[in-house]
Design a protein around this motif. Structure first.
Motif, mmCIF file in Angstrom:
data_model
loop_
_atom_site.group_PDB
_atom_site.id
_atom_site.type_symbol
_atom_site.label_atom_id
_atom_site.label_comp_id
_atom_site.label_asym_id
_atom_site.label_seq_id
_atom_site.Cartn_x
_atom_site.Cartn_y
_atom_site.Cartn_z
ATOM 1 N N ASP A 153 -16.163 3.732 -1.815
ATOM 2 C CA ASP A 153 -16.482 2.827 -2.922
ATOM 3 C C ASP A 153 -15.867 3.316 -4.226
ATOM 4 N N GLU A 154 -15.905 4.625 -4.448
ATOM 5 C CA GLU A 154 -15.427 5.197 -5.709
ATOM 6 C C GLU A 154 -13.914 5.092 -5.873
ATOM 7 N N VAL A 155 -13.168 5.322 -4.790
ATOM 8 C CA VAL A 155 -11.716 5.452 -4.925
ATOM 9 C C VAL A 155 -10.949 4.198 -4.536
ATOM 10 N N LEU A 156 -11.640 3.156 -4.070
ATOM 11 C CA LEU A 156 -10.928 1.991 -3.552
ATOM 12 C C LEU A 156 -9.912 1.449 -4.548
ATOM 13 N N GLU A 157 -10.303 1.308 -5.816
ATOM 14 C CA GLU A 157 -9.401 0.707 -6.793
ATOM 15 C C GLU A 157 -8.462 1.713 -7.435
ATOM 16 N N TYR A 163 -6.137 -5.218 -9.069
ATOM 17 C CA TYR A 163 -5.706 -6.612 -8.902
ATOM 18 C C TYR A 163 -5.200 -6.907 -7.482
ATOM 19 N N ALA A 164 -5.320 -5.954 -6.550
ATOM 20 C CA ALA A 164 -4.837 -6.183 -5.182
ATOM 21 C C ALA A 164 -5.594 -7.333 -4.526
ATOM 22 N N HIS A 165 -4.968 -7.932 -3.518
ATOM 23 C CA HIS A 165 -5.586 -9.051 -2.801
ATOM 24 C C HIS A 165 -6.886 -8.588 -2.145
ATOM 25 N N PRO A 166 -7.931 -9.408 -2.169
ATOM 26 C CA PRO A 166 -9.203 -8.999 -1.548
ATOM 27 C C PRO A 166 -9.084 -8.593 -0.089
ATOM 28 N N ASP A 167 -8.198 -9.236 0.665
ATOM 29 C CA ASP A 167 -8.035 -8.867 2.075
ATOM 30 C C ASP A 167 -7.476 -7.456 2.206
ATOM 31 N N VAL A 168 -6.568 -7.082 1.308
ATOM 32 C CA VAL A 168 -6.016 -5.722 1.327
ATOM 33 C C VAL A 168 -7.109 -4.721 0.970
ATOM 34 N N GLY A 241 3.601 -3.815 -9.266
ATOM 35 C CA GLY A 241 2.437 -4.529 -8.760
ATOM 36 C C GLY A 241 1.760 -3.828 -7.610
ATOM 37 N N ALA A 242 1.845 -2.487 -7.571
ATOM 38 C CA ALA A 242 1.232 -1.737 -6.481
ATOM 39 C C ALA A 242 0.767 -0.396 -7.004
ATOM 40 N N ALA A 243 -0.238 0.175 -6.345
ATOM 41 C CA ALA A 243 -0.747 1.501 -6.678
ATOM 42 C C ALA A 243 -0.342 2.482 -5.584
ATOM 43 N N HIS A 244 -1.318 3.060 -4.863
ATOM 44 C CA HIS A 244 -1.039 4.154 -3.935
ATOM 45 C C HIS A 244 -0.603 3.675 -2.551
ATOM 46 N N PRO A 246 1.683 0.852 -1.534
ATOM 47 C CA PRO A 246 2.571 -0.306 -1.712
ATOM 48 C C PRO A 246 2.949 -0.979 -0.409
ATOM 49 N N ASN A 247 2.887 -0.248 0.709
ATOM 50 C CA ASN A 247 3.227 -0.876 1.992
ATOM 51 C C ASN A 247 2.237 -1.963 2.374
ATOM 52 N N LEU A 248 1.000 -1.875 1.858
ATOM 53 C CA LEU A 248 -0.016 -2.906 2.089
ATOM 54 C C LEU A 248 -0.140 -3.861 0.912
ATOM 55 N N GLU A 249 0.018 -3.344 -0.297
ATOM 56 C CA GLU A 249 -0.150 -4.165 -1.484
ATOM 57 C C GLU A 249 1.033 -5.105 -1.706
ATOM 58 N N ARG A 250 2.238 -4.625 -1.446
ATOM 59 C CA ARG A 250 3.458 -5.421 -1.604
ATOM 60 C C ARG A 250 4.321 -5.246 -0.356
ATOM 61 N N PRO A 251 3.831 -5.726 0.791
ATOM 62 C CA PRO A 251 4.540 -5.443 2.049
ATOM 63 C C PRO A 251 5.950 -6.037 2.110
#
Length: 267
Positions: A153-157, A163-168, A241-244, A246-251
């Motif tokens: 919960d603490e580190v998710l964001e 701003y990542a997609h909720p599904d990600v 547009g990606a954090a840690h 990017p392969n999931l956030e901006r595939p």
């Protein structure tokens, strides 16, 4: 015999045939902490169309066996080497993200002659600082005492951008909460004792690709620039547009960059 890592091996044409897809250099994907091989789902889907793609669960993660105590990066690297042997894969393009990138560096140190290209995503090569070492040991103790949910919960964001997609976000949270606290703690202790890979990078004799998310606060762009400068032959790509992760956030962008790199090696 040591247990093999649970792994996902894909190729569109099947494992028993010998089409062009199986003549391309295999791609091996090493996930980060505290995730599992499903972290690479967009890459497994995209690249298995024209090559063999291998994504293992590291020791202590996903469906692979848990070893309590301390699991150093060298143990993970040996597991990956054993997996390549079991799959009869002589050479591969090796890609790792975060802890997976440090494991990829350890793999190159141990059997660099089997690696055709090195992809380092959202990672860094330096040894742990004294403060960082204490922090990793303290986190290992916390995970054993409390489990994974509070940490997730603490580190998710930070793992993915706010701003990542909720599904990600949901996928990343599921991976973290499903991870064994014993496995995560053992890897944290091992990572706290990792060597310094900066000198190794200057001696890498294969093409390198360095990727990072522009908004990554764990491994900022400056870390990627250091690796890019150290590697004799490398490309650097910062994904906006990606954090840690990017392969999931901006595939699509991540796959484009990785695909261009693989095409260069195939050529």
């Amino acid at each position: 015999m040591r247990p093999l890592l649970v792994h996902d091996v894909r190729c569109a044409s099947g494992e028993r045939e010998e089409p062009e897809a199986l003549t391309r250099t295999p791609l091996l994907l090493v996930h980060g902490h505290p995730f599992d091989r499903t972290m690479w789902q967009p890459q497994l889907t995209r690249f298995s169309a024209d090559r063999r793609v291998i994504a293992p669960d590291l020791r202590g993660y996903g469906a692979s066996p848990v070893t309590p105590g301390t699991v150093p990066l060298s143990r993970h690297a040996q597991d990956i080497g054993d997996l390549l042997d079991s799959l009869q894969v002589d050479t591969c393009v090796l890609a790792g993200l975060s802890m997976g990138g440090q494991i990829a560096m350890e793999c190159y140190a141990r059997y660099g002659d089997r690696i055709r290209g090195l992809v380092l995503a959202d990672t860094f090569p330096a040894a742990e600082t004294p403060e960082g070492r204490r922090s990793r040991y303290a986190m290992a103790d916390r995970l054993l005492a409390e489990g994974m949910r509070g940490y997730a919960d603490e580190v998710l964001e930070r793992m993915v951008a706010p701003y990542a997609h909720p599904d990600v976000k949901a996928h990343v949270h599921r991976m973290m909460t499903a991870t064994s606290p014993q496995g995560a703690a053992a890897a944290l202790r091992g990572r706290a004792e990792r060597p310094d890979y900066r000198a190794l990078l200057t001696a890498v004799g294969v093409p390198g690709l360095v990727i990072t998310g522009a908004d990554d606060t764990y491994t900022p762009v400056s870390d990627a620039e250091v690796m890019h400068a150290a590697l004799p032959d490398s490309e650097l790509h910062v994904i906006e547009g990606a954090a840690h992760l990017p392969n999931l956030e901006r595939p699509a962008e991540f796959n484009r960059v990785l695909g261009d790199f693989l095409a260069r090696l195939d050529g």
